[in-house]
Design an enzyme around this catalytic site. Structure first.
Site, PDB file in Angstrom:
ATOM      1  N   ARG A 163       0.831  -1.220   0.000  1.00 59.59           N
ATOM      2  CA  ARG A 163       0.000   0.000   0.000  1.00 59.59           C
ATOM      3  C   ARG A 163       0.865   1.270   0.000  1.00 59.59           C
ATOM      4  NH1 ARG A 163      -2.950  -3.728  -0.775  1.00 59.59           N
ATOM      5  NH2 ARG A 163      -5.054  -4.039   0.027  1.00 59.59           N
ATOM      6  N   SER A 237     -10.572  -0.585   3.183  1.00 57.33           N
ATOM      7  CA  SER A 237      -9.822  -0.731   4.446  1.00 57.33           C
ATOM      8  C   SER A 237      -9.359   0.640   4.916  1.00 57.33           C
ATOM      9  CB  SER A 237      -8.576  -1.594   4.248  1.00 57.33           C
ATOM     10  OG  SER A 237      -8.932  -2.873   3.790  1.00 57.33           O
ATOM     11  N   GLU A 337      -4.562   3.725   6.118  1.00 55.07           N
ATOM     12  CA  GLU A 337      -4.287   3.503   4.692  1.00 55.07           C
ATOM     13  C   GLU A 337      -4.880   4.632   3.854  1.00 55.07           C
ATOM     14  OE1 GLU A 337      -6.525   1.587   1.558  1.00 55.07           O
ATOM     15  OE2 GLU A 337      -5.559  -0.271   2.230  1.00 55.07           O
TER      16      GLU A 337
HETATM   17  P1  FAD Z   1      -8.595   8.794  -5.188  1.00 56.23           P
HETATM   18  O1  FAD Z   1      -9.290   8.382  -3.936  1.00 56.23           O
HETATM   19  O2  FAD Z   1      -9.252   9.803  -6.036  1.00 56.23           O
HETATM   20  O3  FAD Z   1      -7.141   9.303  -4.806  1.00 56.23           O
HETATM   21  C1  FAD Z   1      -6.322   8.603  -3.916  1.00 56.23           C
HETATM   22  C2  FAD Z   1      -4.986   9.349  -3.786  1.00 56.23           C
HETATM   23  O4  FAD Z   1      -4.306   9.325  -5.020  1.00 56.23           O
HETATM   24  C3  FAD Z   1      -5.133  10.827  -3.453  1.00 56.23           C
HETATM   25  O5  FAD Z   1      -4.031  11.215  -2.661  1.00 56.23           O
HETATM   26  C4  FAD Z   1      -5.092  11.527  -4.820  1.00 56.23           C
HETATM   27  O6  FAD Z   1      -4.613  12.845  -4.727  1.00 56.23           O
HETATM   28  C5  FAD Z   1      -4.123  10.620  -5.543  1.00 56.23           C
HETATM   29  N1  FAD Z   1      -4.380  10.513  -6.991  1.00 56.23           N
HETATM   30  C6  FAD Z   1      -5.496  10.015  -7.566  1.00 56.23           C
HETATM   31  N2  FAD Z   1      -5.361   9.987  -8.895  1.00 56.23           N
HETATM   32  C7  FAD Z   1      -4.146  10.495  -9.172  1.00 56.23           C
HETATM   33  C8  FAD Z   1      -3.417  10.740 -10.380  1.00 56.23           C
HETATM   34  N3  FAD Z   1      -3.915  10.471 -11.579  1.00 56.23           N
HETATM   35  N4  FAD Z   1      -2.172  11.296 -10.265  1.00 56.23           N
HETATM   36  C9  FAD Z   1      -1.640  11.582  -9.058  1.00 56.23           C
HETATM   37  N5  FAD Z   1      -2.274  11.371  -7.894  1.00 56.23           N
HETATM   38  C10 FAD Z   1      -3.506  10.824  -7.950  1.00 56.23           C
HETATM   39  N6  FAD Z   1      -7.650  -0.596  -2.428  1.00 56.23           N
HETATM   40  C11 FAD Z   1      -6.842  -1.685  -2.562  1.00 56.23           C
HETATM   41  O7  FAD Z   1      -5.630  -1.543  -2.751  1.00 56.23           O
HETATM   42  N7  FAD Z   1      -7.351  -2.937  -2.506  1.00 56.23           N
HETATM   43  C12 FAD Z   1      -8.657  -3.187  -2.316  1.00 56.23           C
HETATM   44  O8  FAD Z   1      -9.078  -4.338  -2.264  1.00 56.23           O
HETATM   45  C13 FAD Z   1      -9.541  -2.074  -2.148  1.00 56.23           C
HETATM   46  N8  FAD Z   1     -10.856  -2.260  -1.916  1.00 56.23           N
HETATM   47  C14 FAD Z   1     -11.680  -1.182  -1.756  1.00 56.23           C
HETATM   48  C15 FAD Z   1     -13.048  -1.403  -1.527  1.00 56.23           C
HETATM   49  C16 FAD Z   1     -13.907  -0.334  -1.371  1.00 56.23           C
HETATM   50  C17 FAD Z   1     -15.384  -0.593  -1.117  1.00 56.23           C
HETATM   51  C18 FAD Z   1     -13.423   0.995  -1.468  1.00 56.23           C
HETATM   52  C19 FAD Z   1     -14.359   2.163  -1.358  1.00 56.23           C
HETATM   53  C20 FAD Z   1     -12.070   1.222  -1.688  1.00 56.23           C
HETATM   54  C21 FAD Z   1     -11.173   0.139  -1.833  1.00 56.23           C
HETATM   55  N9  FAD Z   1      -9.801   0.317  -2.037  1.00 56.23           N
HETATM   56  C22 FAD Z   1      -8.980  -0.776  -2.223  1.00 56.23           C
HETATM   57  C23 FAD Z   1      -9.217   1.683  -2.046  1.00 56.23           C
HETATM   58  C24 FAD Z   1      -9.310   2.393  -3.424  1.00 56.23           C
HETATM   59  O9  FAD Z   1     -10.283   1.806  -4.232  1.00 56.23           O
HETATM   60  C25 FAD Z   1      -7.969   2.380  -4.158  1.00 56.23           C
HETATM   61  O10 FAD Z   1      -6.963   2.950  -3.362  1.00 56.23           O
HETATM   62  C26 FAD Z   1      -8.040   3.130  -5.503  1.00 56.23           C
HETATM   63  O11 FAD Z   1      -6.863   2.914  -6.231  1.00 56.23           O
HETATM   64  C27 FAD Z   1      -8.258   4.628  -5.322  1.00 56.23           C
HETATM   65  O12 FAD Z   1      -8.480   5.147  -6.615  1.00 56.23           O
HETATM   66  P2  FAD Z   1      -9.196   6.531  -6.833  1.00 56.23           P
HETATM   67  O13 FAD Z   1      -9.133   6.841  -8.288  1.00 56.23           O
HETATM   68  O14 FAD Z   1     -10.549   6.512  -6.230  1.00 56.23           O
HETATM   69  O15 FAD Z   1      -8.222   7.493  -6.031  1.00 56.23           O
HETATM   70  N1  EPU Z   2     -10.942 -10.504  10.041  1.00 51.94           N
HETATM   71  C1  EPU Z   2     -11.635 -10.568  11.231  1.00 51.94           C
HETATM   72  N2  EPU Z   2     -12.686  -9.714  11.404  1.00 51.94           N
HETATM   73  C2  EPU Z   2     -13.063  -8.808  10.454  1.00 51.94           C
HETATM   74  C3  EPU Z   2     -12.337  -8.741   9.253  1.00 51.94           C
HETATM   75  C4  EPU Z   2     -11.265  -9.606   9.076  1.00 51.94           C
HETATM   76  O1  EPU Z   2     -11.339 -11.371  12.103  1.00 51.94           O
HETATM   77  O2  EPU Z   2     -14.039  -8.087  10.709  1.00 51.94           O
HETATM   78  C5  EPU Z   2      -9.805 -11.445   9.842  1.00 51.94           C
HETATM   79  C6  EPU Z   2     -10.265 -12.843   9.395  1.00 51.94           C
HETATM   80  O3  EPU Z   2      -9.420 -13.779  10.032  1.00 51.94           O
HETATM   81  C7  EPU Z   2     -10.006 -12.843   7.905  1.00 51.94           C
HETATM   82  C8  EPU Z   2      -8.758 -11.969   7.822  1.00 51.94           C
HETATM   83  O4  EPU Z   2      -8.962 -10.966   8.813  1.00 51.94           O
HETATM   84  O5  EPU Z   2      -9.751 -14.120   7.410  1.00 51.94           O
HETATM   85  C9  EPU Z   2      -8.541 -11.319   6.474  1.00 51.94           C
HETATM   86  O6  EPU Z   2      -9.718 -10.619   6.072  1.00 51.94           O
HETATM   87  P1  EPU Z   2      -9.954 -10.222   4.548  1.00 51.94           P
HETATM   88  O7  EPU Z   2      -9.732 -11.399   3.677  1.00 51.94           O
HETATM   89  O8  EPU Z   2     -11.255  -9.541   4.450  1.00 51.94           O
HETATM   90  O9  EPU Z   2      -8.785  -9.226   4.240  1.00 51.94           O
HETATM   91  P2  EPU Z   2      -8.169  -7.986   5.035  1.00 51.94           P
HETATM   92  O10 EPU Z   2      -6.807  -8.357   5.488  1.00 51.94           O
HETATM   93  O11 EPU Z   2      -9.114  -7.467   6.056  1.00 51.94           O
HETATM   94  C10 EPU Z   2      -6.958  -7.030   2.951  1.00 51.94           C
HETATM   95  C11 EPU Z   2      -6.846  -5.724   2.229  1.00 51.94           C
HETATM   96  C12 EPU Z   2      -8.066  -5.482   1.360  1.00 51.94           C
HETATM   97  C13 EPU Z   2      -8.148  -6.604   0.341  1.00 51.94           C
HETATM   98  C14 EPU Z   2      -8.249  -7.939   1.071  1.00 51.94           C
HETATM   99  C15 EPU Z   2      -8.178  -9.113   0.133  1.00 51.94           C
HETATM  100  C16 EPU Z   2      -5.444  -4.290   3.565  1.00 51.94           C
HETATM  101  C17 EPU Z   2      -5.365  -3.105   4.455  1.00 51.94           C
HETATM  102  N3  EPU Z   2      -6.654  -4.631   3.161  1.00 51.94           N
HETATM  103  O12 EPU Z   2      -8.052  -6.912   3.858  1.00 51.94           O
HETATM  104  O13 EPU Z   2      -7.890  -4.253   0.673  1.00 51.94           O
HETATM  105  O14 EPU Z   2      -9.256  -6.441  -0.508  1.00 51.94           O
HETATM  106  O15 EPU Z   2      -7.139  -8.067   1.995  1.00 51.94           O
HETATM  107  O16 EPU Z   2      -6.886  -9.246  -0.331  1.00 51.94           O
HETATM  108  O17 EPU Z   2      -4.416  -4.875   3.241  1.00 51.94           O
HETATM  109  C18 EPU Z   2      -8.272  -1.900   0.775  1.00 51.94           C
HETATM  110  O18 EPU Z   2      -7.040  -1.751   0.716  1.00 51.94           O
HETATM  111  O19 EPU Z   2      -9.068  -0.921   0.815  1.00 51.94           O
HETATM  112  C19 EPU Z   2      -8.837  -3.249   0.798  1.00 51.94           C
HETATM  113  C20 EPU Z   2     -10.145  -3.496   0.901  1.00 51.94           C
END
Ligand code: FAD
Ligand code: EPU
Length: 341
Positions: A163, A237, A337
């Site tokens: 991240r 997250s 994050e």
């Molecule tokens: P923004 O939120 O618009 O911007 C994020 C940051 O990047 C800001 O600092 C902004 O200034 C900068 N930025 C954006 N675009 C540019 C650009 N073109 N040039 C320079 N800087 C820029 N993330 C994960 O890694 N894994 C996941 O599984 C995951 N699951 C998610 C689930 C949900 C329901 C939600 C709401 C979010 C999740 N995220 C996850 C976080 C998010 O989706 C990612 O970080 C995504 O890449 C953000 O993209 P954005 O375009 O919305 O960025």
């Molecule tokens: N868990 C709990 N309670 C909860 C949630 C999770 O006990 O309420 C424990 C469980 O043991 C579960 C484990 O955490 O098995 C892992 O949970 P999950 O698979 O949902 O993944 P996570 O570690 O919580 C990370 C990323 C997610 C990504 C998933 C899948 C980070 C900070 N988050 O979540 O990314 O989608 O793994 O790879 O690394 C994001 O970055 O926004 C994001 C959603």
């Protein structure tokens, strides 16, 4: 492009926070970006906005928000094993993934359904289900907002980590990422080592792995436990999963040996372990907690949510309370994050 004044960002961030940008403009290509910057030299604070899915606005933004709308994606070259796909920073991430899934190009399927845009994908080296974009990243083009120069970044230049990237740290707010090129496999190599993914594929009775099957499984898992941004505000997250020492892990095991359930952890380097922050937060009793419209999601404790009218400060304050209780109970400092503004 017209720069708008006092522009509501409510629809431009997935938390649904009603913050105001003092100035706001979109740009559809590099020339437009250059001319907006040239014509608004007096505005010193500038930020690039993508889909707003990893941002928490805790106050109004007293500067110029530049929304990247550069679209288009195409295969720019290929060789025996790989295709190289270049996508504009404003392309929706999931549309790019679906484009690759439809053509059976391997590499992005585990990253299905992540909200946001291509331009932000390198920012925090997005990751899910055992894959990060650094695994498929080839290069990106970015525009330096002050020097007004284009720069090409290879994977090494981006300093990708968990991240993390150089754009989230050293070069924070310095560059606009205009486009990203990914290197995908013609003959997919699957990564299904993540426990939940393997279980979902078994549930679906998948015997022949395909890019589409892995993508479908990821979409099913995500839909079952992550809030749909169209319905409930969040930024995914809120914290990173912390990396702890073997001694800290041993202490946590000792504290919870009577729980009847194992403490979840993953190896992270030689002497260190990653422990899910969601587990730590749940153990502190926050899962499903709600104060006003700010809450800790009932299906995934790592996700803080806005049920409607919470403001950014309320969400931030809740995150601070959670941080404090995890520190008190486990002696672990959670790191946010989400980008706080
Ligand atoms: P923004 O939120 O618009 O911007 C994020 C940051 O990047 C800001 O600092 C902004 O200034 C900068 N930025 C954006 N675009 C540019 C650009 N073109 N040039 C320079 N800087 C820029 N993330 C994960 O890694 N894994 C996941 O599984 C995951 N699951 C998610 C689930 C949900 C329901 C939600 C709401 C979010 C999740 N995220 C996850 C976080 C998010 O989706 C990612 O970080 C995504 O890449 C953000 O993209 P954005 O375009 O919305 O960025
Ligand atoms: N868990 C709990 N309670 C909860 C949630 C999770 O006990 O309420 C424990 C469980 O043991 C579960 C484990 O955490 O098995 C892992 O949970 P999950 O698979 O949902 O993944 P996570 O570690 O919580 C990370 C990323 C997610 C990504 C998933 C899948 C980070 C900070 N988050 O979540 O990314 O989608 O793994 O790879 O690394 C994001 O970055 O926004 C994001 C959603």
């Amino acid at each position: 492009m017209q720069v708008q004044k006092d522009f509501s960002l409510k629809k431009y961030n997935t938390f649904g926070i009603a913050a105001i940008a003092r100035y706001f403009s979109t740009f559809f290509n590099t020339e437009e970006l250059e001319s907006i910057i040239e014509n608004n030299k007096k505005i010193t604070s500038k930020m690039i906005l993508g889909g707003g899915s990893n941002i928490l606005f805790t106050k109004d933004y007293d500067g110029l928000v530049l929304k990247n709308e550069i679209c288009g994606m195409k295969v720019i070259k290929d060789d025996e094993n790989f295709v190289y796909i270049k996508a504009g920073g404003g392309v929706k991430w999931h549309n790019l993934v679906m484009f690759c899934v439809d053509q059976n190009f391997g590499g992005l399927e585990n990253l299905s359904l992540i909200p946001g845009n291509v331009g932000a994908s390198p920012m925090q080296n997005i990751g899910a289900y055992g894959v990060e974009i650094k695994d498929v990243f080839y290069q990106l083009e970015a525009f330096h907002l002050k020097e007004k120069e284009m720069q090409l970044f290879s994977a090494d230049d981006c300093s990708f980590g968990y991240r993390e990237s150089i754009f989230k740290n050293k070069y924070k707010n310095e560059f606009a990422i205009l486009n990203v090129t990914y290197r995908l496999r013609k003959k997919p190599v699957f990564n299904i080592s993540y426990g939940a993914l393997l279980q979902e594929l078994e549930k679906m009775n998948i015997t022949d792995l395909t890019v589409k099957a892995v993508s479908d499984a990821v979409i099913r898992i995500r839909s079952s436990k992550l809030p749909d941004p169209a319905l409930i505000g969040s930024a995914g997250s809120f914290f990173k999963n912390p990396v702890i020492t073997s001694h800290q892990l041993y202490e946590i095991h000792r504290l919870h040996e009577n729980d009847g359930k194992d403490v979840p952890f993953y190896k992270s380097g030689e002497e260190h372990f990653k422990i899910p922050a969601g587990w730590l937060i749940e153990k502190c009793g926050w899962k499903g907690y709600r104060k006003g419209d700010a809450g800790c999601y009932e299906k995934q404790a790592l996700v803080l949510v806005n049920y409607g009218r919470a403001n950014g400060k309320e969400i931030y304050d809740l995150s601070e309370e959670i941080k404090m209780s995890v520190r008190e109970k486990f002696g672990i400092d959670l790191e946010r994050e989400v980008n706080i503004l």
